[in-house]
Write an enzyme that holds these catalytic residues in place. Structure first.
Site, PDB file in Angstrom:
ATOM      1  N   LYS A 124       0.823  -1.211   0.000  1.00  0.00           N
ATOM      2  CA  LYS A 124       0.000   0.000   0.000  1.00  0.00           C
ATOM      3  C   LYS A 124       0.855   1.258   0.000  1.00  0.00           C
ATOM      4  O   LYS A 124       0.449   2.267  -0.553  1.00  0.00           O
ATOM      5  CB  LYS A 124      -0.959   0.002   1.207  1.00  0.00           C
ATOM      6  CG  LYS A 124      -2.118  -0.965   1.034  1.00  0.00           C
ATOM      7  CD  LYS A 124      -3.278  -0.618   1.943  1.00  0.00           C
ATOM      8  CE  LYS A 124      -4.429  -1.587   1.756  1.00  0.00           C
ATOM      9  NZ  LYS A 124      -5.497  -1.386   2.746  1.00  0.00           N
ATOM     10  N   LYS A 148      -6.555 -11.180  -8.171  1.00  0.00           N
ATOM     11  CA  LYS A 148      -7.795 -11.245  -7.400  1.00  0.00           C
ATOM     12  C   LYS A 148      -8.802 -10.212  -7.927  1.00  0.00           C
ATOM     13  O   LYS A 148      -8.398  -9.115  -8.295  1.00  0.00           O
ATOM     14  CB  LYS A 148      -7.454 -10.925  -5.935  1.00  0.00           C
ATOM     15  CG  LYS A 148      -8.401 -11.508  -4.925  1.00  0.00           C
ATOM     16  CD  LYS A 148      -7.890 -11.223  -3.525  1.00  0.00           C
ATOM     17  CE  LYS A 148      -8.920 -10.419  -2.771  1.00  0.00           C
ATOM     18  NZ  LYS A 148      -8.574 -10.163  -1.375  1.00  0.00           N
ATOM     19  N   LYS A 156     -12.224  -4.170  -6.550  1.00  0.00           N
ATOM     20  CA  LYS A 156     -12.969  -2.994  -6.994  1.00  0.00           C
ATOM     21  C   LYS A 156     -12.040  -1.927  -7.539  1.00  0.00           C
ATOM     22  O   LYS A 156     -12.464  -1.032  -8.244  1.00  0.00           O
ATOM     23  CB  LYS A 156     -13.849  -2.444  -5.867  1.00  0.00           C
ATOM     24  CG  LYS A 156     -13.142  -2.270  -4.557  1.00  0.00           C
ATOM     25  CD  LYS A 156     -14.141  -2.282  -3.393  1.00  0.00           C
ATOM     26  CE  LYS A 156     -13.440  -2.648  -2.107  1.00  0.00           C
ATOM     27  NZ  LYS A 156     -14.287  -3.255  -1.107  1.00  0.00           N
TER      28      LYS A 156
END
Ligand code: TRP
Length: 341
Positions: free
Chosen positions: A125, A207, A210
């Site tokens: 991240k 994966k 969104k």
């Protein structure tokens, strides 16, 4: 709801406690549903389940206020529509139960910089949001540990991406128990029997997410039927032209996994069903099956989202019970540390 204390009065054996949470950071996807939420729903009779919207975790990434507010309400109503039942389980917003932030601070002081530095999600991240590597992003796992340990959870259903955080939670719990005396239940990961790992329809090695750059890769639970059909029709497959589960056929394997999860059919049955048929027929069938599976969820969602008062009753009542349970743990912790209570 019968939580721990009441159970000891009514039965001798206490049900195991399950805690899990999901971030309300955008549309809930078919991947979230088949990989996690469908299992949460199934666990509610066998376990004492405590579920939360991890809305404190969500602000480690900057959120636009109006959108964030909508995402939280949408996620709450949608999870009820999926079958989370506040008559059986607790389901609340993390930010409504102040013990989470309080225990998180304390656990921060029992978590090492080096441990947090090794978290792969933190590394990923911070690479992705290089302009906002805030302290919350770094200490995120201590808040997650607080979520779990406050409820003395025995089991935590988590996907592969949260395994390392749960491992750290166990280490923090064991460390605290060792420094003082047994305080926290050390939670085990709960690997569901049929936890589908849903991959992107456009890049089946990744994966379903969104945040996929390609919107066609991801199905949101609230997508319109025609959008769902279109995305499945465009799903990436291979040139083998045969519906069978095999290594290297990531796209087809993923579609088979989804079809199996929503119809309950085995891979063998699916291979048989599509013998001699092309991918066009197969993809349309998967799309239709998903549309039919989501239809009642979307209908219930439409009802719940019209009934804001009912939603509020649900999350306030759950938060109140969660506060009472979690306060027992927090007080125990503070007393052991030496605080004047
Ligand atoms: N970090 C988790 C995620 O992003 C959400 C979460 C927060 C969680 N607290 C938790 C999951 C406690 C399991 C247990 O998916």
């Amino acid at each position: 709801i019968l939580m721990n204390t009441m159970h000891t009065e009514t039965t001798t054996e206490r049900k195991k406690v399950i805690f899990s949470a999901i971030q309300p950071s955008g549309s809930i996807t078919l991947g979230n549903y088949l990989g996690a939420l469908k299992n949460w729903v199934a666990l509610q009779d066998e376990f004492d389940c405590i579920f939360a919207l991890a809305d404190l975790h969500t602000i480690t990434v900057r959120q636009e206020p109006a959108k964030f507010r909508r995402n939280i309400m949408e996620a709450y109503a949608l999870l009820l529509a999926c079958g989370i039942d506040v008559g059986k389980s607790l389901f609340f917003m993390q930010s409504h139960v102040h013990t989470h932030a309080e225990l998180a601070w304390i656990l921060n002081c029992y978590t090492q910089f080096g441990e947090l530095s090794r978290m792969t999600q933190f590394k990923d991240k911070s690479a992705k949001h290089a302009d906002n590597i805030n302290a919350g992003l770094f200490t995120y796992p201590a808040l997650m540990a607080a979520d779990i340990l406050l409820y003395q959870a025995d089991l935590v259903p988590v996907g592969a991406d949260q395994k390392q955080h749960l491992e750290l939670t166990r280490n923090i719990a064991e460390r605290f128990n060792g420094l003082y005396s047994p305080t926290f239940v050390v939670p085990d990961p709960y690997i569901p029997k049929n936890g589908a790992r849903v991959m992107s329809l456009q890049d089946p090695t990744k994966k379903m997410s969104k945040s996929d750059e390609n919107a066609n890769g991801c199905i949101a639970l609230l997508d319109k039927p025609e959008d769902i059909m279109r995305k499945f029709k465009r799903a990436v497959t291979d040139s083998d032209a045969c519906v069978r589960y095999a290594e290297g056929k990531d796209g087809v394997n993923n579609l088979m996994g989804i079809y199996s999860a929503v119809t309950g059919r085995t891979f063998e049955e699916i291979e048989h069903e599509f013998e001699g048929k092309g991918y066009g027929d197969f993809k349309a069938a998967v799309g239709e099956a998903v549309v039919e599976h989501l239809r009642p969820i979307q209908e219930r969602y439409a009802d719940y989202s019209k009934n804001k008062d009912y939603l509020e009753q649900c999350y306030r009542a759950s938060a109140e019970k969660a506060l009472a349970i979690s306060q027992r743990t927090l007080r125990k912790v503070m007393k052991k540390i030496g605080y004047i209570l």
